[in-house]
Scaffold this active site. Sequence first.
Site, PDB file in Angstrom:
ATOM      1  N   ASP A 175       0.818  -1.221   0.000  1.00 17.88           N
ATOM      2  CA  ASP A 175       0.000   0.000   0.000  1.00 17.88           C
ATOM      3  C   ASP A 175       0.849   1.268   0.000  1.00 17.88           C
ATOM      4  O   ASP A 175       0.676   2.154   0.837  1.00 17.88           O
ATOM      5  CB  ASP A 175      -0.926   0.011   1.225  1.00 17.88           C
ATOM      6  N   GLU A 205     -11.441   0.937  -3.856  1.00 17.06           N
ATOM      7  CA  GLU A 205     -10.644   1.330  -2.687  1.00 17.06           C
ATOM      8  C   GLU A 205      -9.461   2.168  -3.134  1.00 17.06           C
ATOM      9  O   GLU A 205      -9.311   2.485  -4.306  1.00 17.06           O
ATOM     10  CB  GLU A 205     -10.172   0.081  -1.929  1.00 17.06           C
TER      11      GLU A 205
END
Length: 501
Positions: free
Chosen positions: A14, A182
Amino acid sequence: MMWPNPLIAGFYPDPSVVKVGDDYYLVNSTFEYLPGIPVFHSRDLVDWTQIGHVVDRPGQLDSHAVPTLGGAWAPTIRHRDGVFYVVVTDAMGRGMLVFTASDPAGPWSDGIVVEGVHGIDPDLAWDADGLAYITYSGLDVTSGEPPAGHDGILQVTVDLSTGAALSSPVSLWSGTGLKFPEAPHLYQHGEYWYLVIAEGGTERGHGISVARGPHPSGPFTGAPVNPIVSARSTSRPVQNTGHGDLVETPEGGWAIVMLGMRPTGGTQAFSAMGRETFITDARWTSDGWLEADPVLSNPRAGEFEFSDSFDGSSLGLEWIGVRRYPSSFASLSSRPGHVVLTGDGSSLDDQRPAFLGYRQQHPLASVSAVVEPGASGLGGLAVRYDELHHYEIEVGSGVVTARAAVSGIRQEWTLDVSSDSPVTLGLDFVAPQGETMMPMLTSDIVVLSAVTADGVRHELARVDGRYLSQETAASFTGRVIGLYATSGEVAFTAFHYKGRD
């Protein structure tokens, strides 16, 4: 240019990146590990040095008993008016948080809770008037309420000095209809605001899609061709590509930093390192849309080595613990040239082991450490994915024990040794071998060994590595190799890691 890929190898998922002048700063998720949210620095987007952590003291995250998969999810790093900001969700913990610092190396603030806003993967952007927008994915993992589905991409305006939401959540463009939108990031480029998101889930269907609109809140129109990045249904070595952050390169071009995985085995089924940081070139088309190249595998050349003789006054930034800071159980001062871990009866099956971890960064690696358990100590060398998935080799009371633990299934192998001498314990991650297809389906073989005082190497076990992979364990992290103590005071020295791709 041909970027090195992975850009940052090992359990560094991420990624988010920001350019400040000629400098770049990058952060990653850490979930239940502490210190949390590493901060890296680069001048060229190629070579990165860790300079600190956002989370380096108790209270910043509620990590003491956070469930596996909880903790620091998907930070975004940004800079404005001399202040660095990191916005992140402490999943199953404090909630959505904003940390600030004048120096990205730290110290960072205690973190302000964004009150009443429940979601993941938050992004931070400002309009021309200085109004702050937090755009996020509408999955509630912080209110304590039972999961009630996914609400797509949402946005609020926020007072960053207090954490107060200034508006109710509004729904934005949530992709092309693929599952789990997302990882939103919002950018102003030219006359448009661009909303870049991930969709398809963080597994093999992962991808990056883009939309644009006239205002930070839209309305947004999807690009003519989405996703702009995905490895799904291909045989590329780098899979699961998505969750990207756009950045300008030193030459004035554009790139996207994102997560990806390197599944190995005969059917590309098992990813030992979990989600890692990758990069690819991007560009603006003549009609004002963003496009990007596929993510290519280009491991850094040569063999990588890391050694620690524990002769400094503090542990290096590479070392991490599980739901506890290493300083709570590890000492460099009680025995110079060693790190002494104090066991408290917890084992690697427990949520808070006395485990000092270092991320595995290469599919092929050898790791060793010299261990002295003393008269009453028990500890050793391990590789873990989580409490249910770990392999270890330990020594205590004159016995070396190798162990494999997979979802409640355990097997052990033992070797009697002298209780008066140090033992060198080893973990080797080697390629599978076989004359038929079946042995080649796994990711790797983990070899657990011990070298006794007479210099003889004893191989205790060879264990299938596929059970310590993201696809099998299903945790969001990756393999972490480390030293641990179960009881007594166990002294370690000469930790050595050698890896290659």
